[in-house]
Design a protein around this motif. Structure first.
Motif, PDB file in Angstrom:
ATOM      1  N   ALA A 161      41.732 -18.464 -44.116  1.00 54.39           N
ATOM      2  CA  ALA A 161      41.239 -19.031 -42.853  1.00 54.39           C
ATOM      3  C   ALA A 161      40.786 -17.944 -41.884  1.00 54.39           C
ATOM      4  CB  ALA A 161      42.326 -19.887 -42.215  1.00 54.39           C
ATOM      5  N   TYR A 162      41.415 -16.783 -41.956  1.00 54.70           N
ATOM      6  CA  TYR A 162      41.040 -15.717 -41.026  1.00 54.70           C
ATOM      7  C   TYR A 162      39.585 -15.291 -41.222  1.00 54.70           C
ATOM      8  CZ  TYR A 162      41.732 -12.565 -44.997  1.00 54.70           C
ATOM      9  OH  TYR A 162      41.649 -11.941 -46.213  1.00 54.70           O
ATOM     10  N   VAL A 163      39.089 -15.406 -42.456  1.00 51.79           N
ATOM     11  CA  VAL A 163      37.676 -15.082 -42.714  1.00 51.79           C
ATOM     12  C   VAL A 163      36.778 -16.074 -41.976  1.00 51.79           C
ATOM     13  CG1 VAL A 163      35.880 -14.916 -44.473  1.00 51.79           C
ATOM     14  CG2 VAL A 163      38.182 -14.045 -44.946  1.00 51.79           C
ATOM     15  N   ALA A 164      37.132 -17.363 -42.082  1.00 48.42           N
ATOM     16  CA  ALA A 164      36.353 -18.395 -41.390  1.00 48.42           C
ATOM     17  C   ALA A 164      36.377 -18.176 -39.881  1.00 48.42           C
ATOM     18  CB  ALA A 164      36.892 -19.779 -41.735  1.00 48.42           C
ATOM     19  N   LEU A 165      37.556 -17.840 -39.351  1.00 53.55           N
ATOM     20  CA  LEU A 165      37.670 -17.626 -37.914  1.00 53.55           C
ATOM     21  C   LEU A 165      36.836 -16.427 -37.469  1.00 53.55           C
ATOM     22  CD1 LEU A 165      41.499 -18.254 -37.401  1.00 53.55           C
ATOM     23  CD2 LEU A 165      39.606 -19.765 -36.748  1.00 53.55           C
ATOM     24  N   LEU A 223      42.502 -25.074 -47.608  1.00 52.45           N
ATOM     25  CA  LEU A 223      41.693 -24.056 -46.931  1.00 52.45           C
ATOM     26  C   LEU A 223      42.274 -22.690 -47.247  1.00 52.45           C
ATOM     27  CD1 LEU A 223      39.471 -23.318 -44.872  1.00 52.45           C
ATOM     28  CD2 LEU A 223      41.196 -23.616 -43.080  1.00 52.45           C
ATOM     29  N   SER A 224      41.443 -21.811 -47.789  1.00 49.75           N
ATOM     30  CA  SER A 224      41.892 -20.463 -48.152  1.00 49.75           C
ATOM     31  C   SER A 224      41.281 -19.430 -47.218  1.00 49.75           C
ATOM     32  CB  SER A 224      41.473 -20.143 -49.597  1.00 49.75           C
ATOM     33  OG  SER A 224      41.961 -21.132 -50.494  1.00 49.75           O
ATOM     34  N   ALA A 251      38.943 -31.243 -41.867  1.00 52.79           N
ATOM     35  CA  ALA A 251      38.049 -32.378 -42.135  1.00 52.79           C
ATOM     36  C   ALA A 251      37.628 -33.068 -40.845  1.00 52.79           C
ATOM     37  CB  ALA A 251      38.740 -33.370 -43.064  1.00 52.79           C
ATOM     38  N   LEU A 252      38.584 -33.265 -39.942  1.00 58.12           N
ATOM     39  CA  LEU A 252      38.262 -33.890 -38.662  1.00 58.12           C
ATOM     40  C   LEU A 252      37.329 -33.004 -37.834  1.00 58.12           C
ATOM     41  CD1 LEU A 252      41.724 -35.414 -37.657  1.00 58.12           C
ATOM     42  CD2 LEU A 252      39.729 -36.592 -38.614  1.00 58.12           C
ATOM     43  N   GLY A 253      37.474 -31.693 -37.991  1.00 55.31           N
ATOM     44  CA  GLY A 253      36.564 -30.775 -37.308  1.00 55.31           C
ATOM     45  C   GLY A 253      35.128 -30.975 -37.767  1.00 55.31           C
ATOM     46  N   SER A 254      34.935 -31.197 -39.068  1.00 58.44           N
ATOM     47  CA  SER A 254      33.599 -31.461 -39.595  1.00 58.44           C
ATOM     48  C   SER A 254      33.024 -32.740 -39.003  1.00 58.44           C
ATOM     49  CB  SER A 254      33.658 -31.560 -41.128  1.00 58.44           C
ATOM     50  OG  SER A 254      32.375 -31.829 -41.657  1.00 58.44           O
ATOM     51  N   VAL A 255      33.863 -33.781 -38.907  1.00 58.46           N
ATOM     52  CA  VAL A 255      33.414 -35.044 -38.300  1.00 58.46           C
ATOM     53  C   VAL A 255      33.050 -34.822 -36.836  1.00 58.46           C
ATOM     54  CG1 VAL A 255      34.113 -37.380 -37.662  1.00 58.46           C
ATOM     55  CG2 VAL A 255      34.770 -36.449 -39.886  1.00 58.46           C
ATOM     56  N   PHE A 303      33.953 -19.027 -49.682  1.00 58.40           N
ATOM     57  CA  PHE A 303      35.138 -18.185 -49.855  1.00 58.40           C
ATOM     58  C   PHE A 303      36.414 -18.904 -49.439  1.00 58.40           C
ATOM     59  CE2 PHE A 303      37.843 -14.502 -48.594  1.00 58.40           C
ATOM     60  CZ  PHE A 303      37.871 -13.872 -49.824  1.00 58.40           C
ATOM     61  N   THR A 304      36.314 -19.707 -48.371  1.00 57.89           N
ATOM     62  CA  THR A 304      37.519 -20.337 -47.820  1.00 57.89           C
ATOM     63  C   THR A 304      37.686 -21.801 -48.223  1.00 57.89           C
ATOM     64  OG1 THR A 304      36.367 -21.055 -45.808  1.00 57.89           O
ATOM     65  CG2 THR A 304      37.352 -18.854 -45.792  1.00 57.89           C
ATOM     66  N   GLY A 305      36.598 -22.449 -48.626  1.00 60.02           N
ATOM     67  CA  GLY A 305      36.677 -23.877 -48.934  1.00 60.02           C
ATOM     68  C   GLY A 305      36.750 -24.755 -47.701  1.00 60.02           C
ATOM     69  N   SER A 306      36.361 -24.250 -46.551  1.00 64.42           N
ATOM     70  CA  SER A 306      36.446 -24.992 -45.289  1.00 64.42           C
ATOM     71  C   SER A 306      35.320 -26.007 -45.160  1.00 64.42           C
ATOM     72  CB  SER A 306      36.396 -24.016 -44.108  1.00 64.42           C
ATOM     73  OG  SER A 306      36.203 -24.721 -42.894  1.00 64.42           O
ATOM     74  N   GLY A 307      35.685 -27.262 -44.935  1.00 63.85           N
ATOM     75  CA  GLY A 307      34.680 -28.292 -44.702  1.00 63.85           C
ATOM     76  C   GLY A 307      33.981 -28.120 -43.376  1.00 63.85           C
TER      77      GLY A 307
END
Length: 301
Positions: free
Chosen positions: A111-115, A108-109, A191-195, A29-33
Motif C-alpha cells: 500500500a505504501y507504493v500506492a500512497l 491490497l499489497s 473498493a469503496l474508494g473506487s466507487v 504492483f499493489t492490486g488496488s482498485g
C-alpha cells in the motif's frame, strides 16, 4: 479578445501522461482498485486533452459558404464529447470497478507504493490546475471560481479546470481509501474508494456538460462584455436610443446585432456612413466582435 490559449491543455496533458503511467504501474504492483480507477481516469484525461487540442484546431477553420460565420463553435462540440467521456469512461467505469471489488474482495499489497504514487500525482495535478487557474485569472481576476464556471464562454478551459478539480478531489478520496485499507487490512475501503472516485467524476462531468450544452444552444457574450457593448452604443452621439441588442458567443468571437433609433440625418447615405463608423469603432474597442449587424429603426409604440 485573446486567441484560445492551449497552454492549460498542454499542462494537463503532460501531467496526466506521467500520472497515468505511474498509476497503472502502482495498480498492477499493489492490486488496488482505487488506484486502477485513478489510472483509468488519468488515461481518459489524456485522450480528452488531445480531443480539445483537435477541437481548437477545427474551430480555427475559416468561414465558407456552408459555414458563413466560421467554425468557432466546433470547440463546444468537442468539449461536450470530452465531458461525456469523463462521465462514462472515467466515472462509470470506476464505479463498476469499485462494485466489482466490493463483491469480489481482492487483497491490497504494498500500500505504501500506492500512497507514494498518489502523493506524487497530487503534486502534478496541482501544478496542472495552477496552470489552468493562471489562464483563468488573466481575464477574470476578480471572479470567484464558481462564478467564472457559470459565466465563462471558454469551453476548453472550463473542461480542463473541471478535470483538474475532479482529479485532485479523486486523488484525495483514493489516498484515504488506500490508507484505511492499509491500516485496517479491509479491502472494502479500497473498493469503496473506487466507487467514490467514479461518482465524483460523474458529478463533475454532469456540471461541465450542462455548461457546454448551454453554449451549444447559443449563449450571449459574457455578462460584463454585453454590458460594456451596450454602454458603448448608448454613449454614441449618433444613436438616440438602443431598441434591442443581441450578442452571441461564437467560439472566441462574438456576433452583435443592434436595433437602434438614430438621430436625424440629411440623407440615407449620411446615416449609412454614421453606422459604418459606429461598427468600425465598436470592433476596434472590442476585438472579439467579428460580425456586427446594425438595423436603424424607430421604437414601436
Amino acid at each position: 479578445m485573446k486567441e484560445e490559449s492551449p497552454k492549460a491543455i498542454f499542462y494537463a496533458l503532460a501531467a496526466n501522461m506521467g500520472i497515468a503511467v505511474c498509476k497503472f504501474a502502482a495498480a498492477a504492483f499493489t492490486g488496488s482498485g482505487a488506484m486502477f480507477a485513478e489510472a483509468i481516469h488519468s488515461s481518459a484525461d489524456c485522450g480528452n486533452q488531445v480531443l480539445l487540442l483537435f477541437g481548437l484546431r477545427q474551430a480555427r477553420r475559416p468561414a465558407s459558404p456552408l459555414h458563413p460565420l466560421g467554425a468557432g463553435r466546433a470547440i463546444y462540440f468537442y468539449s461536450l464529447i470530452v465531458a461525456l467521456l469523463l462521465f462514462f469512461v472515467g466515472g462509470a467505469f470506476s464505479v463498476y470497478e469499485g462494485v466489482h471489488r466490493v463483491l469480489v474482495r481482492e487483497p491490497l499489497s504494498y500500500a505504501y507504493v500506492a500512497l507514494t504514487v498518489l502523493g506524487v500525482s497530487v503534486v502534478l495535478e496541482a501544478l496542472s490546475l495552477a496552470g489552468a487557474m493562471r489562464e483563468i485569472r488573466k481575464t477574470n481576476p476578480d471572479k470567484s471560481l464558481w462564478r467564472w464556471f457559470r459565466e465563462t464562454r471558454e469551453s476548453e478551459l472550463l473542461v480542463v479546470a473541471g478535470e483538474d478539480i475532479a482529479a485532485l478531489a479523486g486523488l484525495a478520496i483514493a489516498f484515504v481509501a488506500v490508507l484505511l485499507t492499509m491500516l485496517t487490512g479491509n479491502p472494502l475501503f479500497d473498493a469503496l474508494g473506487s466507487v467514490g472516485v467514479g461518482l465524483l467524476l460523474m458529478v463533475i462531468a454532469y456540471l461541465v456538460a450542462r455548461e457546454v450544452k448551454s453554449m451549444i444552444i447559443g449563449e450571449s457574450a459574457s455578462p460584463e462584455v454585453r454590458r460594456a457593448i451596450d454602454a458603448h452604443l448608448r454613449a454614441r452621439s449618433e444613436i438616440r436610443s438602443v431598441i434591442n441588442l443581441i450578442t452571441l458567443q461564437w467560439g472566441r468571437h462574438v456576433v452583435v446585432a443592434v436595433q437602434a433609433e438614430m438621430i436625424e440625418y440629411d440623407s440615407g447615405r449620411a446615416m449609412v456612413d454614421a453606422i459604418n463608423i459606429i461598427e468600425a469603432e465598436l470592433q476596434e474597442k472590442f476585438p472579439q466582435v467579428r460580425w456586427v449587424f446594425f438595423e436603424p429603426d424607430v421604437p414601436r409604440v
